[in-house]
Design an enzyme around this catalytic site. Structure first.
Site, PDB file in Angstrom:
ATOM      1  N   ARG A   1       7.438   8.752   4.667  1.00 18.89           N
ATOM      2  CA  ARG A   1       6.838   7.405   4.622  1.00 18.89           C
ATOM      3  C   ARG A   1       7.565   6.509   5.831  1.00 18.89           C
ATOM      4  O   ARG A   1       6.506   5.633   6.439  1.00 18.89           O
ATOM      5  CB  ARG A   1       6.862   6.793   3.580  1.00 18.89           C
ATOM      6  CG  ARG A   1       5.945   7.324   2.428  1.00 18.89           C
ATOM      7  CD  ARG A   1       6.310   6.828   0.934  1.00 18.89           C
ATOM      8  NE  ARG A   1       5.044   7.244  -0.117  1.00 18.89           N
ATOM      9  CZ  ARG A   1       5.183   7.283  -1.252  1.00 18.89           C
ATOM     10  NH1 ARG A   1       6.598   6.776  -1.832  1.00 18.89           N
ATOM     11  NH2 ARG A   1       4.293   7.781  -1.933  1.00 18.89           N
TER      12      ARG A   1
ATOM     13  N   TYR B   1      -2.650   8.388   4.567  1.00 21.15           N
ATOM     14  CA  TYR B   1      -1.734   9.367   3.846  1.00 21.15           C
ATOM     15  C   TYR B   1      -0.332   9.257   3.867  1.00 21.15           C
ATOM     16  O   TYR B   1       0.044   7.957   3.890  1.00 21.15           O
ATOM     17  CB  TYR B   1      -2.021  10.701   4.778  1.00 21.15           C
ATOM     18  CG  TYR B   1      -1.249  10.719   6.423  1.00 21.15           C
ATOM     19  CD1 TYR B   1      -0.598   9.437   6.806  1.00 21.15           C
ATOM     20  CD2 TYR B   1      -1.775  11.786   7.091  1.00 21.15           C
ATOM     21  CE1 TYR B   1      -0.348   9.784   8.166  1.00 21.15           C
ATOM     22  CE2 TYR B   1      -1.396  11.707   8.491  1.00 21.15           C
ATOM     23  CZ  TYR B   1      -0.626  10.871   8.961  1.00 21.15           C
ATOM     24  OH  TYR B   1      -0.209  10.843  10.177  1.00 21.15           O
ATOM     25  N   GLU B   2       0.376   9.775   3.026  1.00 19.75           N
ATOM     26  CA  GLU B   2       1.582   9.591   2.285  1.00 19.75           C
ATOM     27  C   GLU B   2       1.672   8.510   1.641  1.00 19.75           C
ATOM     28  O   GLU B   2       2.552   7.734   1.492  1.00 19.75           O
ATOM     29  CB  GLU B   2       2.704   9.393   3.573  1.00 19.75           C
ATOM     30  CG  GLU B   2       2.940  10.648   4.442  1.00 19.75           C
ATOM     31  CD  GLU B   2       2.835  12.018   3.962  1.00 19.75           C
ATOM     32  OE1 GLU B   2       3.586  12.174   2.705  1.00 19.75           O
ATOM     33  OE2 GLU B   2       2.626  12.869   4.553  1.00 19.75           O
ATOM     34  N   GLY B   3       0.587   8.337   0.862  1.00 17.66           N
ATOM     35  CA  GLY B   3       0.432   7.403  -0.210  1.00 17.66           C
ATOM     36  C   GLY B   3      -0.146   6.290   0.478  1.00 17.66           C
ATOM     37  O   GLY B   3       0.333   5.420   1.434  1.00 17.66           O
TER      38      GLY B   3
END
Length: 596
Positions: A295, A439-441
């Site tokens: 992140r 992406y990555e949350g």
């Protein structure tokens, strides 16, 4: 043809002058990073990024990756560039010396990664994901796993991935169906399908180590029953050499909006041999080690595309002739003035410039906290550093990617119609930047994580520690008259952030939708406040240089003017975010489903 030049002067200003990295010279990792070594590393990283990676950026975008007979090939030049990266020892820069790493501070690592991502974001994802896999194994793998796999990841001979998402579930990983069946030898058979796997299959390295979330038969439903497994593309023989191909294959390469040079794959696991990482049913804890690092890396990507887009737009604005200045011609010998004379063009460029420099400071400061959380021998310093890493990870990820994308769009706008033409490169920056918000949350999830989990952790210890650090600075900076604009802006932003924090504490429990309705506004309020804090630190450092015998006075003068732009034009946004938060959820939740 787009260009990129690494902002080396900016990096040196942050490391040497604003954050005074040499003060940590006695700590592990920092001992091996004296000023001359740091400067040499920055110079070489700039050469790699500018001369090797940037020329491949448009090639990778045009060619993309190809899948034929189960084999994925990367764009022309990527294999040679990756070999250059590995031969230069770059994957080992911040890794543990016990496994062949150089052990340097992660603050240097994020700077290197920003250069690489600015030059070629799609390429940078291959080694970036490998480092995430390295971190997960370093913290959660067995000693045998570390001994077997980490040296190859650290050297870059092998790469790594993270396998979370499945066709029927995105962020809600509790719904995953990939199963793991225990075997008599202690291994597991992994069966299932994963999608959106960046760098999932390629021709850059001899082996790929997939870290895969799966559920052991009979495990609890939801995320409490998820385990993490290491599934190599090739199994290893007893002597450590590559053996048989494992039961994992690439079913497709996603046809996506951007980052075409990175192979985003559908991976099919057909009774593939996997090895448990950590404990059964504790996979999310291990995966979060990887995801939190990722992140920060994604936040870095938002900054990188903003920087690359800004550099090209600024150069174009100085050259493109169109119209006359509102206050009279500025280039009387030419048929028109450069568009840089127009206030609205300057607005767009300065939005990006001021953000880039402030966001870069926040990224490096956060990375330094990560270093101190491990290296400091002071428990109070370690606690503060740990708290800042946890608190700021969602802020860095979401604020930097939202603003980075917006800046790329505005840089494209500076070009006018020429920004819409692919050959000029701005369209690629916009397309590449867009994925970082997802992406990555997705960024909405980051906002919920910040408001729902990070604020309440340890009784709010982290956010109040942040307030105290800001207050300590304000108390000292208030004695310097020339810092007054920064003190005023930071004080107002800090006040708005505290008011929003207290509002959530008072209103979120009685109606959780209040937290959801205001979470994104709160995250950006926090982001603007944090960047305003960084600008205040940079202004203090610049003024100290100007009050001394600084040779490069124009750099510091421009730094102060850029900081003033941010605190006067951007920092007041915190009041708007606070007003939205205080409205609560009612206007959002008043609609029935049939009204949408």
């Amino acid at each position: 043809m787009p260009v990129y030049m690494a902002p080396l002067r900016e990096y040196r200003f942050l490391l040497h002058e604003t954050f005074n990295m040499s003060q940590y010279a006695a700590l592990p990792g920092f001992r091996d990073a004296p000023l001359d070594v740091v400067d040499a590393i920055l110079d070489e990283a700039a050469k790699l990024s500018e001369e090797v990676l940037q020329p491949l950026n448009q090639i990778g975008d045009r060619e993309g990756c190809k899948l034929e007979n189960g084999v994925v090939t990367t764009p022309k030049g990527f294999r040679e560039a990756y070999k250059t990266l590995v031969d230069g020892g770059w994957p080992a820069l911040v890794a543990d010396p016990a496994f062949g790493g150089q052990g340097l501070p992660n603050a240097l690592g994020v700077i290197f990664n920003e250069m690489v991502s600015s030059a070629n974001m799609a390429f940078g994802m291959y080694p970036g994901l490998s480092h995430g896999a390295y971190s997960a194994l370093l913290h959660h793998g067995t000693e045998e796993q570390k001994k077997t796999y980490l040296p190859k990841l650290v050297s870059g001979e092998w790469t790594g991935t993270m396998n979370l998402t499945e066709p029927h579930c995105g962020t809600d990983l509790g719904l995953l169906r990939t199963k793991a069946v225990p075997q008599a030898d202690g291994s597991y058979r992994i069966t299932g399908t994963k999608i959106f796997i960046s760098a999932g299959e390629h021709d850059l390295a001899d082996n790929i180590l997939h870290l895969v979330l799966a559920r052991v038969e009979g495990a609890p439903q939801g995320i409490k029953g998820i385990s993490l497994f290491l599934v190599p593309k090739y199994l290893l023989k007893d002597d450590g050499s590559l053996g048989a191909r494992n039961g994992v294959s690439c079913g497709a390469i996603e046809n996506k909006m951007g980052i075409h040079g990175n192979a985003t794959c559908v991976l099919n696991y057909d009774e593939a041999t996997g090895f448990l990482v950590g404990e059964e049913n504790k996979g999310m804890r291990a995966m979060f080690t990887m995801m939190n690092e990722a992140r920060l890396g994604v936040g870095l990507q938002g900054l990188s595309q903003s920087e690359a887009a800004y550099q090209n737009a600024a150069a174009y604005a100085k050259e493109r002739l169109q119209g006359r200045s509102l206050t009279g011609p500025k280039a009387a010998d030419k048929p028109a003035d450069p568009i840089l004379v127009h206030p609205d063009v300057r607005r767009m460029l300065l939005n990006a410039k001021a953000f880039n420099e402030g966001a870069r400071a926040l990224l490096v400061w956060t990375a330094l906290q990560g270093d101190l959380s491990h290296a400091s021998d002071d428990a109070i310093v370690r606690e503060f550093a740990d708290d800042m890493m946890a608190l700021l990870t969602p802020v860095v990820k979401a604020h930097l990617t939202d603003r980075g994308f917006a800046n790329a769009v505005e840089a494209q706008q500076v070009y006018g119609g020429h920004g819409y033409i692919e050959e000029n490169g701005l369209a690629q920056f916009v397309r590449d930047a867009r994925i970082a918000m997802i992406y990555e949350g997705a960024n909405g999830i980051q906002a919920l994580d910040l408001v729902g989990r990070k604020l309440a952790a340890n009784g709010g210890r982290a956010v109040f520690a942040f307030f105290k650090r800001v207050d300590d600075f304000l108390a000292e900076a208030g004695k310097t008259e020339k810092l007054a604009p920064f003190v005023v802006a930071l004080s107002a932003a800090r006040k708005d952030l505290e008011a929003a924090t207290m509002w959530f504490m008072e209103n979120a429990l009685q109606n959780p939708d209040n937290a959801g309705a205001g979470s994104t506004d709160y995250l950006h309020l926090f982001g603007v406040t944090a960047v305003t804090f960084m600008w205040s630190l940079m202004a203090k450092a610049a003024l100290e240089k100007l009050d001394g015998a600084a040779e490069d006075k124009s750099f510091y003068e421009t730094k102060l003017k850029t900081g003033l732009f941010y605190v006067e034009r951007v920092a007041p946004e915190t009041a708007l975010y606070l007003a939205r938060i205080r409205i609560g959820a009612a206007p959002l939740m008043a609609f029935g489903a049939d009204e949408f």
